[in-house]
Motif scaffolding. Sequence first.
Motif, mmCIF file in Angstrom:
data_model
loop_
_atom_site.group_PDB
_atom_site.id
_atom_site.type_symbol
_atom_site.label_atom_id
_atom_site.label_comp_id
_atom_site.label_asym_id
_atom_site.label_seq_id
_atom_site.Cartn_x
_atom_site.Cartn_y
_atom_site.Cartn_z
ATOM 1 N N ALA A 51 0.837 -1.210 0.000
ATOM 2 C CA ALA A 51 0.000 0.000 0.000
ATOM 3 C C ALA A 51 0.868 1.254 0.000
ATOM 4 C CB ALA A 51 -0.939 -0.008 1.206
ATOM 5 N N GLN A 52 1.958 1.236 0.764
ATOM 6 C CA GLN A 52 2.858 2.392 0.792
ATOM 7 C C GLN A 52 3.551 2.577 -0.554
ATOM 8 O OE1 GLN A 52 5.290 1.473 4.197
ATOM 9 N NE2 GLN A 52 4.089 2.820 5.522
ATOM 10 N N ASN A 53 3.967 1.483 -1.164
ATOM 11 C CA ASN A 53 4.609 1.579 -2.479
ATOM 12 C C ASN A 53 3.642 2.115 -3.530
ATOM 13 O OD1 ASN A 53 7.013 0.619 -1.456
ATOM 14 N ND2 ASN A 53 6.621 -1.499 -2.056
ATOM 15 N N GLU A 54 2.395 1.661 -3.470
ATOM 16 C CA GLU A 54 1.378 2.143 -4.423
ATOM 17 C C GLU A 54 1.121 3.632 -4.221
ATOM 18 O OE1 GLU A 54 -1.586 2.079 -7.425
ATOM 19 O OE2 GLU A 54 0.166 0.849 -6.988
ATOM 20 N N ALA A 55 1.030 4.070 -2.977
ATOM 21 C CA ALA A 55 0.807 5.492 -2.691
ATOM 22 C C ALA A 55 1.981 6.331 -3.197
ATOM 23 C CB ALA A 55 0.599 5.709 -1.199
ATOM 24 N N THR A 56 3.186 5.839 -2.999
ATOM 25 C CA THR A 56 4.376 6.548 -3.480
ATOM 26 C C THR A 56 4.374 6.636 -4.999
ATOM 27 O OG1 THR A 56 5.632 5.789 -1.568
ATOM 28 C CG2 THR A 56 6.902 6.546 -3.466
ATOM 29 N N LEU A 58 1.746 6.547 -6.994
ATOM 30 C CA LEU A 58 0.704 7.486 -7.415
ATOM 31 C C LEU A 58 1.116 8.934 -7.168
ATOM 32 C CD1 LEU A 58 -2.502 5.586 -6.254
ATOM 33 C CD2 LEU A 58 -1.730 5.961 -8.596
ATOM 34 N N GLN A 59 1.800 9.186 -6.048
ATOM 35 C CA GLN A 59 2.297 10.536 -5.785
ATOM 36 C C GLN A 59 3.251 10.984 -6.882
ATOM 37 O OE1 GLN A 59 3.902 9.913 -1.781
ATOM 38 N NE2 GLN A 59 2.839 11.773 -1.174
ATOM 39 N N ARG A 60 4.156 10.104 -7.274
ATOM 40 C CA ARG A 60 5.112 10.423 -8.323
ATOM 41 C C ARG A 60 4.399 10.718 -9.641
ATOM 42 N NH1 ARG A 60 7.532 5.768 -9.001
ATOM 43 N NH2 ARG A 60 8.426 5.813 -6.927
ATOM 44 N N GLU A 61 3.381 9.917 -9.937
ATOM 45 C CA GLU A 61 2.633 10.120 -11.182
ATOM 46 C C GLU A 61 1.890 11.461 -11.179
ATOM 47 O OE1 GLU A 61 2.620 8.225 -13.945
ATOM 48 O OE2 GLU A 61 4.112 6.918 -12.998
ATOM 49 N N VAL A 62 1.341 11.835 -10.036
ATOM 50 C CA VAL A 62 0.653 13.135 -9.957
ATOM 51 C C VAL A 62 1.657 14.268 -10.122
ATOM 52 C CG1 VAL A 62 -0.544 14.696 -8.353
ATOM 53 C CG2 VAL A 62 -1.351 12.363 -8.644
ATOM 54 N N GLN A 63 2.822 14.122 -9.507
ATOM 55 C CA GLN A 63 3.848 15.154 -9.624
ATOM 56 C C GLN A 63 4.356 15.299 -11.056
ATOM 57 O OE1 GLN A 63 6.715 13.889 -6.735
ATOM 58 N NE2 GLN A 63 5.632 14.880 -5.026
ATOM 59 N N LEU A 64 4.308 14.206 -11.805
ATOM 60 C CA LEU A 64 4.744 14.251 -13.203
ATOM 61 C C LEU A 64 3.609 14.623 -14.153
ATOM 62 C CD1 LEU A 64 7.012 11.059 -13.239
ATOM 63 C CD2 LEU A 64 7.742 13.458 -13.198
ATOM 64 N N ASP A 65 2.473 15.028 -13.594
ATOM 65 C CA ASP A 65 1.297 15.453 -14.361
ATOM 66 C C ASP A 65 0.766 14.373 -15.299
ATOM 67 O OD1 ASP A 65 1.115 17.950 -13.198
ATOM 68 O OD2 ASP A 65 2.554 18.827 -14.620
ATOM 69 N N ASN A 66 0.707 13.146 -14.809
ATOM 70 C CA ASN A 66 0.121 12.051 -15.574
ATOM 71 C C ASN A 66 -1.397 12.240 -15.574
ATOM 72 O OD1 ASN A 66 -0.804 9.663 -16.654
ATOM 73 N ND2 ASN A 66 0.567 8.375 -15.469
ATOM 74 N N PRO A 67 -2.021 12.400 -16.755
ATOM 75 C CA PRO A 67 -3.460 12.666 -16.795
ATOM 76 C C PRO A 67 -4.331 11.464 -16.415
ATOM 77 C CG PRO A 67 -2.593 12.434 -19.018
ATOM 78 C CD PRO A 67 -1.416 12.393 -18.085
ATOM 79 N N VAL A 69 -3.906 9.595 -13.732
ATOM 80 C CA VAL A 69 -3.933 9.438 -12.274
ATOM 81 C C VAL A 69 -4.570 10.682 -11.670
ATOM 82 C CG1 VAL A 69 -2.521 9.132 -10.204
ATOM 83 C CG2 VAL A 69 -1.860 8.023 -12.333
ATOM 84 N N SER A 70 -5.628 10.462 -10.902
ATOM 85 C CA SER A 70 -6.314 11.612 -10.299
ATOM 86 C C SER A 70 -5.751 11.904 -8.915
ATOM 87 C CB SER A 70 -7.812 11.331 -10.186
ATOM 88 O OG SER A 70 -8.043 10.310 -9.241
ATOM 89 N N LEU A 71 -5.913 13.140 -8.501
ATOM 90 C CA LEU A 71 -5.469 13.552 -7.183
ATOM 91 C C LEU A 71 -6.264 12.843 -6.096
ATOM 92 C CD1 LEU A 71 -3.678 15.380 -5.489
ATOM 93 C CD2 LEU A 71 -5.440 17.147 -5.674
ATOM 94 N N GLU A 72 -7.565 12.644 -6.350
ATOM 95 C CA GLU A 72 -8.413 11.961 -5.372
ATOM 96 C C GLU A 72 -7.946 10.525 -5.126
ATOM 97 O OE1 GLU A 72 -9.598 13.449 -8.120
ATOM 98 O OE2 GLU A 72 -10.560 15.234 -7.308
ATOM 99 N N GLU A 73 -7.635 9.832 -6.221
ATOM 100 C CA GLU A 73 -7.158 8.459 -6.122
ATOM 101 C C GLU A 73 -5.852 8.404 -5.324
ATOM 102 O OE1 GLU A 73 -5.744 4.857 -9.146
ATOM 103 O OE2 GLU A 73 -6.182 6.845 -9.944
ATOM 104 N N THR A 74 -4.987 9.375 -5.564
ATOM 105 C CA THR A 74 -3.713 9.444 -4.861
ATOM 106 C C THR A 74 -3.921 9.699 -3.378
ATOM 107 O OG1 THR A 74 -2.672 10.291 -6.858
ATOM 108 C CG2 THR A 74 -1.477 10.599 -4.792
ATOM 109 N N GLN A 79 -4.003 7.788 2.278
ATOM 110 C CA GLN A 79 -4.707 7.575 3.546
ATOM 111 C C GLN A 79 -4.739 6.092 3.920
ATOM 112 O OE1 GLN A 79 -5.935 9.671 5.904
ATOM 113 N NE2 GLN A 79 -4.780 11.185 4.731
ATOM 114 N N LYS A 80 -4.968 5.230 2.930
ATOM 115 C CA LYS A 80 -4.950 3.791 3.198
ATOM 116 C C LYS A 80 -3.586 3.348 3.709
ATOM 117 C CE LYS A 80 -8.443 2.166 -0.047
ATOM 118 N NZ LYS A 80 -8.677 1.350 -1.255
ATOM 119 N N ALA A 81 -2.526 3.850 3.092
ATOM 120 C CA ALA A 81 -1.174 3.504 3.523
ATOM 121 C C ALA A 81 -0.903 4.017 4.930
ATOM 122 C CB ALA A 81 -0.145 4.065 2.547
#
Length: 107
Positions: A51-56, A58-67, A69-74, A79-81
């Motif tokens: 879960a922590q790896n997945e959150a990390t 997703l954070q990286r993808e949001v920072q790289l402006d991957n369309p 991946v949503s901010l909500e999903e991240t 929070q789950k992690a």
Amino acid sequence: MDLKLKPFDFAQAVARAGLTPTGQPLVTAKPVGGASFADAMTQAMKGVSAAQNEATRLQREVQLDNPTVSLEETMVAMQKAQIGFQATLQVRNRLVSAYSEIMNMQV
């Protein structure tokens, strides 16, 4: 409707329950849970780590402006992690407390 009842086979029922005909547990019977506490803890730790790896990721993808991946999903993944980590931390604290209490017992 034709119903036929089969006679009750006590030996077969006892064998399915994992008992000898005298009602004693079989020596080769496995624990009901099927896994030890250590195995359960290992699986839980692997789940928290995933879960922590997945959150990390997703954070990286949001920072790289991957369309895709949503901010909500991240935020939900983060929070789950965090909840998983807090639960793991509480279990660790309880185990350390129990160990300390046992070690301080008078023999």
